[in-house]
Design a protein around this motif. Structure first.
Motif, PDB file in Angstrom:
ATOM      1  N   ARG A   1      -5.215   6.168   5.070  1.00 62.34           N
ATOM      2  CA  ARG A   1      -6.645   5.836   5.163  1.00 62.34           C
ATOM      3  C   ARG A   1      -6.885   4.690   6.132  1.00 62.34           C
ATOM      4  N   LYS A   2      -5.892   3.829   6.292  1.00 62.98           N
ATOM      5  CA  LYS A   2      -5.989   2.720   7.246  1.00 62.98           C
ATOM      6  C   LYS A   2      -5.714   3.173   8.679  1.00 62.98           C
TER       7      LYS A   2
ATOM      8  N   GLU B   1      -2.764   5.326   0.985  1.00 61.94           N
ATOM      9  CA  GLU B   1      -3.619   4.191   1.360  1.00 61.94           C
ATOM     10  C   GLU B   1      -3.415   3.803   2.814  1.00 61.94           C
TER      11      GLU B   1
ATOM     12  N   LEU C   1       0.822  -1.205   0.000  1.00 57.04           N
ATOM     13  CA  LEU C   1       0.000   0.000   0.000  1.00 57.04           C
ATOM     14  C   LEU C   1       0.862   1.264   0.000  1.00 57.04           C
TER      15      LEU C   1
END
Length: 242
Positions: A79-80, A76, A72
């Motif tokens: 966002r996690k 990304e 990722l």
């Protein structure tokens, strides 16, 4: 929980591939305050960037709550719930502090809500809320504003890469107080700090010593700190590991 499995990292040089990290395996449990320390050039900042997704490992696997996030991007991973604070916070000409906090939170937070985050990092909100995030701010002010954005984001895991870099003693003392408060109120998140400052090491739940691209030792503060420092400074102790 963050888990690193057999992480290695190499970069090309004139003599072939140069190994920066070798077979790093590490777990960061939830609600933990972990400090990664060691000599300059030992791979600490590289490891931080690999966790954040700025660099990709040559080998190994990164898991967040059991999910493989190795491939990722930094966006990304953000966002996690993974946050990253740079040694030198980025300046944004034309963007005000209130705008930065809203971007970080992903909401149109009110001015009063934004002021609460600034107050948590020891800034007088009325003096900063409409300031531009530019060269008019000192290094210490930028560090605290960056931490306010981290708080606003409510990250699962935040990595701070040498947060003491480039700030004066007064700002550093305030930074320690902020980290002490963050540690006391840590809930469903974890904090990883890259540092060799004794006062930061002294508030860690766990210390990881990284030298020559591999983990030299790791354990609780009580297990590691005394043997690492003894009668010398943390900086000298880290240098001795080279």
């Amino acid at each position: 929980m963050l888990e690193l499995k057999n992480i290695s990292f190499e970069v090309p040089d004139a003599k072939g591939d140069k190994e920066i990290l070798r077979d790093i395996s590490l777990k960061v449990e939830d609600r933990r305050f972990v400090v990664i320390t060691g000599p300059n050039g030992g791979g600490k900042s590289t490891l931080a960037k690999i966790i954040a997704g700025i660099e990709k490992p040559t080998a190994g696997q990164i898991l967040l709550d059991g999910e493989d996030i190795t491939g990722l991007s930094i966006t990304e991973r953000a966002r996690k719930g993974i946050g990253f604070a740079f040694q030198q916070p980025v300046r944004f000409k034309g963007i005000k502090v209130i705008d930065l906090l809203r971007i970080a939170s992903g909401t149109q937070m009110s001015v009063s809500e934004a002021c609460e985050y600034l107050s948590e990092v020891g800034l007088c909100a009325k003096d900063y809320i409409q300031r531009e995030v530019n060269a008019s701010l000192s290094g210490g002010e930028l560090k605290r504003i960056e931490i306010a954005t981290v708080l606003a984001r409510k990250t699962r895991l935040t990595v701070f890469d040498e947060p003491e870099a480039g700030i004066d003693l007064w700002s550093f003392q305030n930074l320690i107080r902020i980290f002490e408060t963050m540690r006391e109120h840590i809930e469903d998140s974890s904090i990883v700090i890259i540092s060799h400052q004794e006062r930061i090491l002294n508030i860690a739940d766990e210390i990881v010593v990284l030298a020559n691209g591999k983990i030299d030792r790791q354990g609780s503060r009580e297990m590691i700190l005394g043997g690492l420092i003894g009668t010398e400074s943390a900086t000298d102790a880290c240098a001795r590991l080279k």
